[in-house]
Structure formats: structure tokens, C-alpha cells
Design an enzyme around this catalytic site. Structure first.
Site, PDB file in Angstrom:
ATOM      1  N   HIS A   1       0.885  -1.169   0.000  1.00  0.00           N
ATOM      2  CA  HIS A   1       0.000   0.000   0.000  1.00  0.00           C
ATOM      3  C   HIS A   1       0.923   1.219   0.000  1.00  0.00           C
ATOM      4  CE1 HIS A   1      -2.556  -2.903   2.298  1.00  0.00           C
ATOM      5  NE2 HIS A   1      -3.570  -2.294   1.718  1.00  0.00           N
TER       6      HIS A   1
ATOM      7  N   ASP B   1       2.336   1.995   3.327  1.00  0.00           N
ATOM      8  CA  ASP B   1       3.263   1.014   3.915  1.00  0.00           C
ATOM      9  C   ASP B   1       4.699   1.407   3.639  1.00  0.00           C
ATOM     10  OD1 ASP B   1       1.018  -0.593   4.410  1.00  0.00           O
ATOM     11  OD2 ASP B   1       1.309  -1.757   2.566  1.00  0.00           O
TER      12      ASP B   1
HETATM   13  C1  XUL Z   1      -7.767  -6.560   4.185  1.00  0.00           C
HETATM   14  C2  XUL Z   1      -6.951  -6.964   3.045  1.00  0.00           C
HETATM   15  C3  XUL Z   1      -6.054  -5.935   2.470  1.00  0.00           C
HETATM   16  C4  XUL Z   1      -5.946  -5.984   0.987  1.00  0.00           C
HETATM   17  C5  XUL Z   1      -5.172  -4.836   0.403  1.00  0.00           C
HETATM   18  O1  XUL Z   1      -8.603  -7.543   4.673  1.00  0.00           O
HETATM   19  O2  XUL Z   1      -6.984  -8.102   2.628  1.00  0.00           O
HETATM   20  O3  XUL Z   1      -4.821  -6.087   3.071  1.00  0.00           O
HETATM   21  O4  XUL Z   1      -5.352  -7.164   0.561  1.00  0.00           O
HETATM   22  O5  XUL Z   1      -5.676  -3.604   0.753  1.00  0.00           O
END
Ligand code: XUL
Ligand code: CO
Length: 442
Positions: free
Chosen positions: A103, A106
Site C-alpha cells: 500500500h 506502507d
Molecule cells: C484486508 C486486506 C487488504 C488488501 C489490500 O482484509 O486483505 O490487506 O489485501 O488492501
């Protein structure tokens, strides 16, 4: 070069099922060819940045337990982010994972303004590009975090305030551009808070319409910048909200159809999300292939007794074999892969625990690939399924599917004495058959 994982001196190697070395693969042999492709090509493993490096084990009852010195560090935020990234790439390289996922938040610290956040992000994308060139690690997907900041408490694209929609759009624009620059294979949109806590203050139709508008904008931008990867939605029924609009693969498929987005967006199926929606992992994969929306996988697992998205490492060969079977049957991955959206338990505080979690998960997936591909090659299940439905290729079956009969004609036929005998579904026999394929892996 970082030396954070000092107790793991060598890259993890394949040593075979007889090895007792906990820091070796027993089943994942990257170059081994299975059904015409190497294991590495089939499985396309990715490590997720968020749970592995951006989370210190904090939960709703207690603060962090894991040794992640860059979190709450006294260092300048960008220096801490660089330290974190160096450790992350050290891990990817030593584990031998070909891909990673992140992300925006992150990898890069948020500033006081969006302009400051964007500057930080640009610095960290340069940094990531250099690490990727040095190590050969590739990006399976990037994504924007549209759920942690308080501005998103009421959703991002589905927020009641268009200002929040606009902020989310800015974030996705930046992150999609960066993913494109890093040659990301895909881009993910998980609807973090795209749903509701209560209908009492929710205009559901407006929210769903706005979500569709947002996704159309993302598709347009993807085309404008020439990003070639897939755009992926990640279905999840609930948590953090009470109800999420991307509930499961079927709900996402209906949404894409309704808003004229089919062919533009595909799904990233997470095992634990499937469990939360009341479906088997294999069901979600089969539904996605059936609807032509299959994209990628977040491989993890839940817990039998805890109804929460626990993101444990996938350790059940039984569950994963049935998932891999559906993936292979559908034709396998194109640009997608298996991302470990998995986290350590709070008590697993040794640095090398992160290796043990991933090694076990990679071996589980490799074993599942072997069992599934043998099952598919022998036609063990497909032959029985063909037999079970054989009547549909016969006279009556083709009359019905070809619509050369109707309700009244079928009544007359039955009145004339047709009295079918039920045939065994043989579920136990089939379960034993799958168990034998798993036992026989070599
Ligand atoms: C949350 C989830 C996230 C997504 C990316 O449940 O799975 O980590 O994979 O935003
Ligand atoms: Co996920």
C-alpha cells in the site's frame, strides 16, 4: 545492504522432503516443472509489505510485540521508511520470493499535506526502483490505503462527502502511476470501508453509484497512462464495516455487470475473506473463472473458531489443493499470483519467524500444486463429473437445453411413466480420492 535478518545468513534453498532444516524448502522447488511450467511460474509468490514490515503486532487489546525498529522510530520518517525498505528487500531476496505487494502508506510516510505525502512517496518509489533493479524482485501489485486515515471512516469512494472521494482519487492516481512506473503486474482496490455500519444513515444507491463512478475514473486513468496490468477488486463481506458492497465474487460480478465495468476489472480472491463470506476458497475461484473475472489470490487462512480476518499463513494442504485445482482447471494465473496476505502471531517475535511462516506457506502451496495437477492430469474428478452429467448429452438433456420441449411436454412424458432412479453422488469416495492424491505427492 541491510542486515536485519542476521540469523538467516544464506538464501533459503530447496532441500527436499527428507530435510530437517527448518530454513529450507521441502516442497517448493522453483525450477521444478509441473504440467509444462516451473513451480515459480505457476505459483508467482509475493510477500505483502503491510503485515510483514509495517505492522508491529499491535491489536485492539495491546500494543506491538514484534521487533520492527522503524515503527515509532526517533529517526526522520523518510530515514525510517528507507530502513524498513532495506529490511523488506533483504527478506524478499533471502526468501527467494519473486514478487512483493504494497500500500502507498506502507512504504512511505504521510506528511502534513497531500503535497508533502506525494513528495515522500516519490522518494520512496525511487528507492523501491533501485532495490528492485538490484535484487530482481518484481511488484505483483500496488494499492492505495483508503481506510486507515480518519478521513475515510465513512468510506472513500462511498463517503458521504465528495471531498473525501476527491482525496481518495488523488491517492489512487498517484499510486497507480507509481505501480505503472515500477512495472507492477496488477493494481488492487480493496474496498476497505466501502460499505456501511448502519442503514440508518446510509444512502446505499448513491454510495454504489459513486463507487462505480470512481472505478470508471480508475479505468480511464489506467488507459491514459498505458498501464497494462489488471485492475483487481478484492471481495470481502464485512470487517471493518458491517456490510461491504464487494461482499463476494458473485456480488462483485453483479456490480461490474450492472455498472458496465465487466472486462475492465477482475478479482483478487482472499482465502480468509471467502471464509468470512460463508464460502469455500475453491467456490470463489470457480465462481470467478465462470464469470470471466479471475485475477489473483491473497493466500492465507482464518481460524475455525474465530470469526475475524486473522490472516494466518495457509497451512492446510487439503484446503489449498482444492483451490489450486480450481486455479489449474481455469487455466492458471496470467498476470496474477499468490500474495501472502499473512501476518505473524503476536507471540512470534523472533526475526526468523517471518521466514518460518513464509517457508511453510510456500511449501503448502507447492504441495497443493503437485496434488492438484496430478488430479487434473489423471482426470480423477473430471471423469466422474462427466459421468454424473452424461444425461445432459443424451436425448432428453439436449431436448431440454435446446428448448425443443416445454413444461407441459415434460409433464406428459412423466405421466406416461418415466420414473428415474437416483444415482449415488459418491461424495465420501471422492473425498478419499483427493486424500490419496495428497498422500501420494512426491
Ligand atoms: C484486508 C486486506 C487488504 C488488501 C489490500 O482484509 O486483505 O490487506 O489485501 O488492501
Ligand atoms: Co488481502
Amino acid at each position: 545492504m541491510s542486515s536485519f535478518f542476521t540469523t538467516v545468513a544464506e538464501p533459503i534453498r530447496y532441500e527436499g522432503p527428507d530435510s530437517d532444516n527448518p530454513l529450507a524448502f521441502r516442497w517448493y522447488d522453483a525450477e521444478r516443472v509441473v504440467a509444462g511450467k516451473t513451480m515459480a511460474e505457476h505459483l508467482r509468490f509475493a510477500v505483502c509489505y503491510w503485515h510483514s514490515f509495517a505492522w508491529d503486532g499491535a491489536d485492539i487489546f495491546g500494543r506491538g510485540t514484534l521487533d520492527r525498529p522503524w515503527i515509532n522510530s526517533d529517526a526522520a520518517p523518510l530515514d525510517a521508511a528507507k530502513q524498513k525498505m532495506a529490511a523488506a528487500f533483504e527478506f524478499f531476496e533471502k526468501l527467494g520470493a519473486p514478487f512483493y505487494c504494497f500500500h502507498d502508506v506502507d512504504i512511505s510516510p504521510e506528511g502534513d499535506t497531500f503535497a508533502e505525502t506525494a513528495d515522500n512517496f516519490a522518494v520512496m518509489i525511487d528507492e523501491a526502483e533501485a532495490h528492485m533493479a538490484r535484487t530482481g524482485t518484481e511488484l505483483l501489485w500496488g494499492t492505495a490505503n483508503l481506510f486507515s486515515h480518519p478521513r475515510y471512516m465513512g468510506g472513500a469512494a462511498t463517503n458521504p462527502d465528495p471531498e473525501m472521494f476527491a482525496y481518495a482519487a488523488a491517492q489512487v492516481c498517484q499510486c497507480l502511476d507509481a505501480t505503472n512506473r515500477l512495472n507492477g503486474a496488477n493494481y488492487v482496490l480493496w474496498g476497505g470501508r466501502e460499505g456501511y455500519d448502519t442503514m440508518l444513515h446510509t444512502d446505499m444507491k448513491r454510495e454504489r453509484d459513486n463507487l462505480a463512478t470512481f472505478l470508471h475514473m480508475v479505468v480511464e486513468h489506467k488507459k491514459k497512462i498505458g498501464f497494462e496490468g489488471m485492475l483487481l477488486l478484492e471481495p470481502k463481506p464485512m470487517e471493518p464495516t458491517k456490510h461491504q458492497y464487494d461482499y463476494d465474487v458473485a456480488a462483485v460480478h453483479a456490480f461490474l455487470q450492472h455498472y458496465d465495468l465487466l472486462g475492465e476489472l477482475f478479482v483478487n480472491i482472499e482465502v480468509n475473506h471467502a471464509t468470512l463470506s460463508g464460502h469455500d476458497f475453491a467456490h470463489e475461484i470457480a465462481s470467478a473463472f465462470d464469470a470471466g473475472v479471475f485475477g489473483s489470490i491473497d493466500a492465507n487462512s482464518g481460524d475455525d473458531r474465530l470469526g475475524w480476518d486473522l490472516d494466518r499463513f495457509p497451512m492446510s494442504t487439503e484446503v489449498m489443493t482444492l483451490g489450486m485445482y480450481e486455479i489449474l482447471r481455469g487455466g492458471g494465473f496470467t498476470s496474477g499470483g499468490l500474495n501472502f496476505d499473512t501476518k505473524m502471531r503476536r507471540q512470534s517475535i523472533a526475526r526468523d519467524d517471518l521466514f518460518h511462516g513464509h517457508i511453510g506457506a510456500m511449501d503448502t502451496m507447492a504441495k497443493s500444486l503437485l496434488a492438484a495437477s496430478a488430479m487434473l492430469e489423471d482426470g480423477a474428478l473430471t471423469n466422474l463429473i462427466s459421468e454424473r452429467y452424461a444425461g445432459w448429452d443424451g436425448e432428453l438433456g439436449t431436448q431440454i437445453t435446446g428448448r425443443s420441449t416445454d413444461l407441459a411436454a415434460l409433464r406428459d412424458r412423466t405421466l406416461a411413466g418415466a420414473d428415474p432412479a437416483p444415482v449415488s453422488g459418491r461424495q465420501e469416495l471422492l473425498e478419499n480420492l483427493v486424500a490419496r492424491y495428497i498422500e501420494r505427492i512426491a
